[in-house]
Design a protein around this motif. Structure first.
Motif, PDB file in Angstrom:
ATOM      1  N   PHE A  41       0.799  -1.223   0.000  1.00 37.07           N
ATOM      2  CA  PHE A  41       0.000   0.000   0.000  1.00 37.07           C
ATOM      3  C   PHE A  41       0.836   1.280   0.000  1.00 37.07           C
ATOM      4  O   PHE A  41       0.352   2.331  -0.433  1.00 37.07           O
ATOM      5  N   VAL A  42       2.075   1.224   0.478  1.00 37.81           N
ATOM      6  CA  VAL A  42       2.852   2.446   0.659  1.00 37.81           C
ATOM      7  C   VAL A  42       4.120   2.450  -0.191  1.00 37.81           C
ATOM      8  O   VAL A  42       4.336   3.360  -1.001  1.00 37.81           O
ATOM      9  N   ALA A  43       4.982   1.465   0.018  1.00 40.56           N
ATOM     10  CA  ALA A  43       6.326   1.538  -0.549  1.00 40.56           C
ATOM     11  C   ALA A  43       6.377   1.170  -2.033  1.00 40.56           C
ATOM     12  O   ALA A  43       7.033   1.860  -2.823  1.00 40.56           O
ATOM     13  N   THR A  44       5.711   0.089  -2.428  1.00 40.57           N
ATOM     14  CA  THR A  44       5.775  -0.336  -3.824  1.00 40.57           C
ATOM     15  C   THR A  44       5.187   0.703  -4.782  1.00 40.57           C
ATOM     16  O   THR A  44       5.760   0.945  -5.850  1.00 40.57           O
ATOM     17  N   LEU A 140      -4.657  -7.991  -9.860  1.00 43.12           N
ATOM     18  CA  LEU A 140      -5.134  -7.325  -8.648  1.00 43.12           C
ATOM     19  C   LEU A 140      -6.629  -7.030  -8.714  1.00 43.12           C
ATOM     20  O   LEU A 140      -7.301  -7.021  -7.683  1.00 43.12           O
ATOM     21  N   ALA A 141      -7.139  -6.793  -9.914  1.00 39.59           N
ATOM     22  CA  ALA A 141      -8.587  -6.573 -10.036  1.00 39.59           C
ATOM     23  C   ALA A 141      -9.354  -7.818  -9.621  1.00 39.59           C
ATOM     24  O   ALA A 141     -10.382  -7.737  -8.942  1.00 39.59           O
ATOM     25  N   VAL A 142      -8.843  -8.997 -10.006  1.00 35.59           N
ATOM     26  CA  VAL A 142      -9.512 -10.241  -9.624  1.00 35.59           C
ATOM     27  C   VAL A 142      -9.372 -10.485  -8.126  1.00 35.59           C
ATOM     28  O   VAL A 142     -10.348 -10.831  -7.442  1.00 35.59           O
ATOM     29  N   PRO A 167      -3.372   0.665  -5.324  1.00 39.93           N
ATOM     30  CA  PRO A 167      -2.212   1.535  -5.078  1.00 39.93           C
ATOM     31  C   PRO A 167      -1.079   1.363  -6.077  1.00 39.93           C
ATOM     32  O   PRO A 167      -0.527   2.359  -6.574  1.00 39.93           O
ATOM     33  N   VAL A 168      -0.702   0.109  -6.394  1.00 45.21           N
ATOM     34  CA  VAL A 168       0.434  -0.072  -7.294  1.00 45.21           C
ATOM     35  C   VAL A 168       0.118   0.435  -8.700  1.00 45.21           C
ATOM     36  O   VAL A 168       0.997   0.946  -9.402  1.00 45.21           O
ATOM     37  N   VAL A 169      -1.131   0.289  -9.129  1.00 46.61           N
ATOM     38  CA  VAL A 169      -1.505   0.774 -10.450  1.00 46.61           C
ATOM     39  C   VAL A 169      -1.527   2.290 -10.470  1.00 46.61           C
ATOM     40  O   VAL A 169      -1.083   2.929 -11.441  1.00 46.61           O
ATOM     41  N   LEU A 170      -2.012   2.904  -9.411  1.00 46.55           N
ATOM     42  CA  LEU A 170      -1.992   4.368  -9.328  1.00 46.55           C
ATOM     43  C   LEU A 170      -0.562   4.892  -9.374  1.00 46.55           C
ATOM     44  O   LEU A 170      -0.280   5.904 -10.026  1.00 46.55           O
ATOM     45  N   GLY A 171       0.349   4.213  -8.676  1.00 44.42           N
ATOM     46  CA  GLY A 171       1.754   4.615  -8.733  1.00 44.42           C
ATOM     47  C   GLY A 171       2.304   4.532 -10.143  1.00 44.42           C
ATOM     48  O   GLY A 171       3.046   5.416 -10.597  1.00 44.42           O
ATOM     49  N   CYS A 172       1.921   3.457 -10.875  1.00 46.03           N
ATOM     50  CA  CYS A 172       2.356   3.315 -12.264  1.00 46.03           C
ATOM     51  C   CYS A 172       1.806   4.437 -13.143  1.00 46.03           C
ATOM     52  O   CYS A 172       2.523   5.003 -13.983  1.00 46.03           O
ATOM     53  N   LEU A 173       0.527   4.748 -12.958  1.00 42.67           N
ATOM     54  CA  LEU A 173      -0.096   5.777 -13.782  1.00 42.67           C
ATOM     55  C   LEU A 173       0.544   7.146 -13.557  1.00 42.67           C
ATOM     56  O   LEU A 173       0.806   7.890 -14.507  1.00 42.67           O
ATOM     57  N   VAL A 274       3.272 -10.823  -1.830  1.00 47.80           N
ATOM     58  CA  VAL A 274       2.695  -9.639  -1.189  1.00 47.80           C
ATOM     59  C   VAL A 274       1.238  -9.465  -1.602  1.00 47.80           C
ATOM     60  O   VAL A 274       0.365  -9.203  -0.762  1.00 47.80           O
ATOM     61  N   TYR A 275       0.946  -9.610  -2.904  1.00 46.99           N
ATOM     62  CA  TYR A 275      -0.432  -9.480  -3.368  1.00 46.99           C
ATOM     63  C   TYR A 275      -1.328 -10.544  -2.737  1.00 46.99           C
ATOM     64  O   TYR A 275      -2.441 -10.243  -2.273  1.00 46.99           O
ATOM     65  N   ALA A 276      -0.853 -11.786  -2.725  1.00 48.11           N
ATOM     66  CA  ALA A 276      -1.655 -12.880  -2.172  1.00 48.11           C
ATOM     67  C   ALA A 276      -1.896 -12.694  -0.682  1.00 48.11           C
ATOM     68  O   ALA A 276      -2.998 -12.960  -0.181  1.00 48.11           O
TER      69      ALA A 276
END
Length: 309
Positions: A41-44, A140-142, A167-173, A274-276
């Motif tokens: 949620f924070v670092a990645t 992550l959507a699934v 969060p990770v997708v927002l960071g990518c965007l 981490v995702y799992a």
């Protein structure tokens, strides 16, 4: 070869520290979960923002993408099809296994291998961008859209909008937006983002190491068959597919062909664990696959480098 071995040694050392904290209880009983959520949620997101802000989005659309992306998609599809047919797994469990079968450690090991073995860090860019822009959002959507038996099913809007709320997708965007516009973060913003980004890899490795304490022998539980299926696809099938697609599909040869084969032979990324763990979907399978592929990929990477040098 020294770079490959030193990269694995660094990972093993931090994982060992995580295992020690789990054994001593220094970080509490829920250390693995807390560290995983901290990383996710924070670092990645901060790390991906910084990584993509300096990348060239056009680097994604290369001939190498056919080999790296195609081999990853085929490996994931093979796991999903076989696991669904044999074990009748739910979509969230299938997603975790599919990611474990195809999502490579492009950051921790891919970058140093690209620099020291191949001589150019850009060789790992296609697989890195493909994973964070395509595989991660879909997976992550699934995972985020799955609900326990006592919770209501998510609405269609929640499922469709989940990728842009992750969060990770927002960071990518945000990172891609910065790369496209050429805008640079001011120092007052950049410095705290860099501090947070530096936590991503250590937190994930510590969480992984902490989860190993008290865990059963890898692939020894009910999910043993799922683990070995993912391990076989990741360590043998995916690099073979990448080589075949690269050589006969898009006509790669020499160092570019070596690059796509090596990157596809990398072990499963800790991100999958981490995702799992974050969504409590198949974390034991993800943990075992990460551990086994990390060990088995050492001779595989060395063999690929020697055969295709």
């Amino acid at each position: 070869m020294t770079a490959v071995l030193s990269g694995f040694a660094a990972l093993a050392a931090v994982i060992a520290v995580g295992w020690l904290t789990g054994r001593t209880g220094a970080l509490g009983p829920d250390a693995a979960g807390v560290l995983s959520r901290l990383s996710y949620f924070v670092a990645t997101p901060a790390l991906l923002l910084l990584t993509l802000a300096e990348a060239d989005p056009a680097g994604l659309f290369t001939a190498a993408l056919v080999a790296t992306g195609g081999s990853a998609l085929v490996a994931a599809a093979l796991y999903a099809g076989l696991a669904r047919w044999w074990w009748r797994l739910r979509p969230a469990s299938l997603t975790t296994g599919a990611l474990a079968s195809s999502y490579v450690n492009a950051g921790n090991l891919g970058l140093p291998i690209a620099v020291y073995v191949l001589g150019d860090a850009t060789y790992v860019a296609p697989v890195l961008l493909f994973q964070v822009l395509v595989m991660a959002p879909v997976g992550l959507a699934v995972l985020a859209g799955s609900r326990g038996p006592d919770a209501g099913a998510p609405s269609r809007w929640q499922v469709l909008s989940q990728p842009v709320r992750t969060p990770v997708v927002l960071g990518c965007l945000v990172g891609l937006l910065l790369a496209e516009t050429g805008w640079r973060l001011p120092a007052v913003v950049l410095q705290p983002v860099e501090l947070l980004a530096a936590l991503a890899v250590p937190a994930a490795l510590l969480a992984f190491g902490s989860s190993l304490h008290g865990a059963p022998r890898p692939a020894s539980g009910d999910g043993g068959g799922q683990v070995w299926l993912a391990v076989a696809l990741k360590t043998a099938v995916q690099p073979a597919l990448a080589y075949a697609l690269g050589r006969w599909g898009v006509g790669l040869a020499g160092v570019p062909l070596l690059a796509v084969t090596l990157t596809s032979a990398l072990p499963t990324a800790q991100n999958v664990f981490v995702y799992a763990t974050t969504y409590d979907r198949g974390s034991a399978v993800a943990r075992d696959v990460v551990l086994l592929t990390t060990v088995l990929s050492v001779p595989v990477l060395l063999g690929v480098a020697l055969l295709l040098r």
